[in-house]
Write a protein that holds these residues in place. Sequence first.
Motif, PDB file in Angstrom:
ATOM      1  N   LEU A  81       0.832  -1.202   0.000  1.00 14.71           N
ATOM      2  CA  LEU A  81       0.000   0.000   0.000  1.00 14.71           C
ATOM      3  C   LEU A  81       0.864   1.248   0.000  1.00 14.71           C
ATOM      4  N   ALA A  82       1.913   1.213   0.821  1.00 14.57           N
ATOM      5  CA  ALA A  82       2.797   2.372   0.908  1.00 14.57           C
ATOM      6  C   ALA A  82       3.465   2.627  -0.440  1.00 14.57           C
ATOM      7  N   LEU A  95      -4.264 -10.513  -0.537  1.00 13.96           N
ATOM      8  CA  LEU A  95      -5.399 -10.015  -1.324  1.00 13.96           C
ATOM      9  C   LEU A  95      -6.280 -11.150  -1.833  1.00 13.96           C
ATOM     10  N   ALA A  96      -5.682 -12.310  -2.097  1.00 15.34           N
ATOM     11  CA  ALA A  96      -6.471 -13.393  -2.700  1.00 15.34           C
ATOM     12  C   ALA A  96      -7.254 -14.175  -1.648  1.00 15.34           C
ATOM     13  N   ALA A  98      -9.966  -5.037  -0.894  1.00 17.32           N
ATOM     14  CA  ALA A  98      -9.080  -5.751  -1.821  1.00 17.32           C
ATOM     15  C   ALA A  98      -9.409  -5.421  -3.280  1.00 17.32           C
ATOM     16  N   GLY A  99     -10.702  -5.367  -3.603  1.00 14.02           N
ATOM     17  CA  GLY A  99     -11.104  -5.106  -4.985  1.00 14.02           C
ATOM     18  C   GLY A  99     -10.595  -3.767  -5.468  1.00 14.02           C
ATOM     19  N   ALA A 100     -10.798  -2.742  -4.635  1.00 13.71           N
ATOM     20  CA  ALA A 100     -10.362  -1.398  -5.006  1.00 13.71           C
ATOM     21  C   ALA A 100      -8.848  -1.352  -5.172  1.00 13.71           C
ATOM     22  N   PHE A 101      -8.149  -2.013  -4.264  1.00 14.92           N
ATOM     23  CA  PHE A 101      -6.689  -2.007  -4.315  1.00 14.92           C
ATOM     24  C   PHE A 101      -6.195  -2.703  -5.581  1.00 14.92           C
ATOM     25  N   LEU A 102      -6.835  -3.811  -5.930  1.00 12.92           N
ATOM     26  CA  LEU A 102      -6.441  -4.519  -7.149  1.00 12.92           C
ATOM     27  C   LEU A 102      -6.644  -3.651  -8.382  1.00 12.92           C
ATOM     28  N   ILE A 107      -4.206  -0.235 -12.697  1.00 18.37           N
ATOM     29  CA  ILE A 107      -3.934   1.067 -13.319  1.00 18.37           C
ATOM     30  C   ILE A 107      -2.429   1.357 -13.268  1.00 18.37           C
ATOM     31  N   CYS A 108      -1.835   1.124 -12.085  1.00 19.03           N
ATOM     32  CA  CYS A 108      -0.406   1.414 -11.912  1.00 19.03           C
ATOM     33  C   CYS A 108       0.444   0.626 -12.898  1.00 19.03           C
ATOM     34  N   ALA A 109      -0.001  -0.561 -13.241  1.00 17.20           N
ATOM     35  CA  ALA A 109       0.771  -1.398 -14.145  1.00 17.20           C
ATOM     36  C   ALA A 109       0.876  -0.767 -15.530  1.00 17.20           C
TER      37      ALA A 109
END
Lengths: 293, 311
Positions: free
Chosen positions: A16-17, B129-130, B137-141, B146-148
């Motif tokens: 996260l960080a 996450l899995a 978890a969904g939002a973070f994934l 996007i970051c990828a």
Amino acid sequence: MRWSRIAPQLALTPALAVTAVAFIGSIGWTIYLSFTRSRRLPEYGIDWSEWGRQYDRLFRDAGWEISLRNLIVLGLGSALAIVFGFVLAAMIDKEKRGESLFRTVFLYPLAVSLIVTGAAWRWILNPTLGAQSFLRGLGWHVDFNWLAQGDTAMYAIILASVWQSAGFYMALMLAGLKGINSEIWSAAKLDGVPLWRVYLEIIIPMMKFTFITCAILLSLGVIKAYDVVVAMTNGGPGQSTWVPAYFTINALSAKSNLGYASAAAVMMLAITFVVFIPLVALTVWQQRKREAS
Amino acid sequence: MSQVSISERAAASGEMPVARSPYFVRKKKGITPRTVAILAFLTICALFFCVPLYVVVVTSFKTMDQIREGAIFSLPHIWTLEAWDHAWNRACSGIKCDGLKVGFWNSVFILFPSLILSISLAMVTGFALALWNVRWAGAFLFLLFICAFVPFQIIMYPLIVMTTTTKIYGTLWAVAVIHAVLAMPVLTLIFRNYYKDIPTEIMSAAMMDSGSFWRIFFEIIVPMSGNILIVVLILQITSIWNDYLIGVTFGGLTGQPMTVNLANLITISTGTTNYAHNMAAALLTAIPPLVVYFLVGKLFVQGVTAGAIKG
């Protein structure tokens, strides 16, 4: 029991960080800088009367215009890798003989760095000692002096990138072709449909998903293209082979103009999203459709 | 009559004519004109793909005298290792002339910490996450996805500032850490997709047994990760070794990987370029990933396909 809830959250904090600082925060930082007058060092005041000055300059910069044009040329040229990859995959899939040998040969360039790829092609395209002089020695009057001329240097970059990536698209296409139900082939054969029409009207439409994936990967690669430009031409002759990725880094390192480089980087991000959101949406939609059926 | 023979054959071979029976039921007749045409075309293409490798290899063994003759495709008259020796020991990159061996060891010392860092971080994150019901978890994934896609240039300057303030800028550590950071989103997505297929029974049994996050991770998940680990390792080894941009941006003058030395060699030419030296240097840089490729060819495809969005 409570521990079991805390532990995973704790385990997620480093990721996260990293996401918050290195990605989200950094993107915000660069976007902010693009509105400032920062040159060599960052300046954090925004002059609101002319907040868009970096972008104004950017759009009037001939180098940026060349970069955008080259981006399109490179995109269209590199798309040949997909076409070529499909043709190779179709042939390998049809004629199973030598499959693993051909696959190995077509894919090996992908294992090699683009700097190495550039070094090799630069040498082959050397006008006085390379392929041109060899072929002229054989009596063919060919002109391969692409790298030294502004209007052809881009072709050399395209040649090197197609050589490097065609095998990769071949591998993806081959996987897609293997997923096609063989009954389709038999049915088409029974009906006496010629092979090229089977490909054009049945196989390619069925492989939509693979083609979209390839298109996404290709455009990502094109927008990020930097190494191959450095290795082949280093942007030259003049500015003729600049691409946005090269432009941005050049603005930061050679011109040490931070605000300007940031504006160019923001435009790169914008281009990425303009290209990707539709393509990714299309993929998701295809996947949903496939799962539903 | 024909009906009988088909069902007989199916029965004899032990399989009904299902899915993957090839289109031309592999006519044992042998070679048709079309076969010849296809194979000829593929062979020509294969030769085209081999030309650069061939040219690089033969050039690296030639003397400069022979190169000046201009016969790029000819074999060396005299096979010499001079260019290899020069590239490894004395080639100039920038102002120093210590050869590519400096860059080679830099690349090695970048590779290992970066592999450990990126893979361990992504494994733990993917696992959490899995398999643990983390609410966001969904939002973070989605964010990771996007970051990828994000081009490196948009985060480049802030990362330079961060590595400078933490005093690692210009060292091998900076290059290694930045590789790990940039690979994190994609690798996490790969691991997460792999772990989410682990049956819930295994997880609930493990939870009953001890319930500890880290014990489950080390005793169940890590031993189950063999396949995906190899795929990710191939992906990371090739992408870290072949990288140029991160090395040149964060390596400063002392932390440059091999690709940066090579790029200096081929782009900054003073006087006449010695192509034998350059090609030997290119080959030295290409050998490690090529060895990986030829050792694990089939898995290599999986590796690059899995991480393809890393570009």
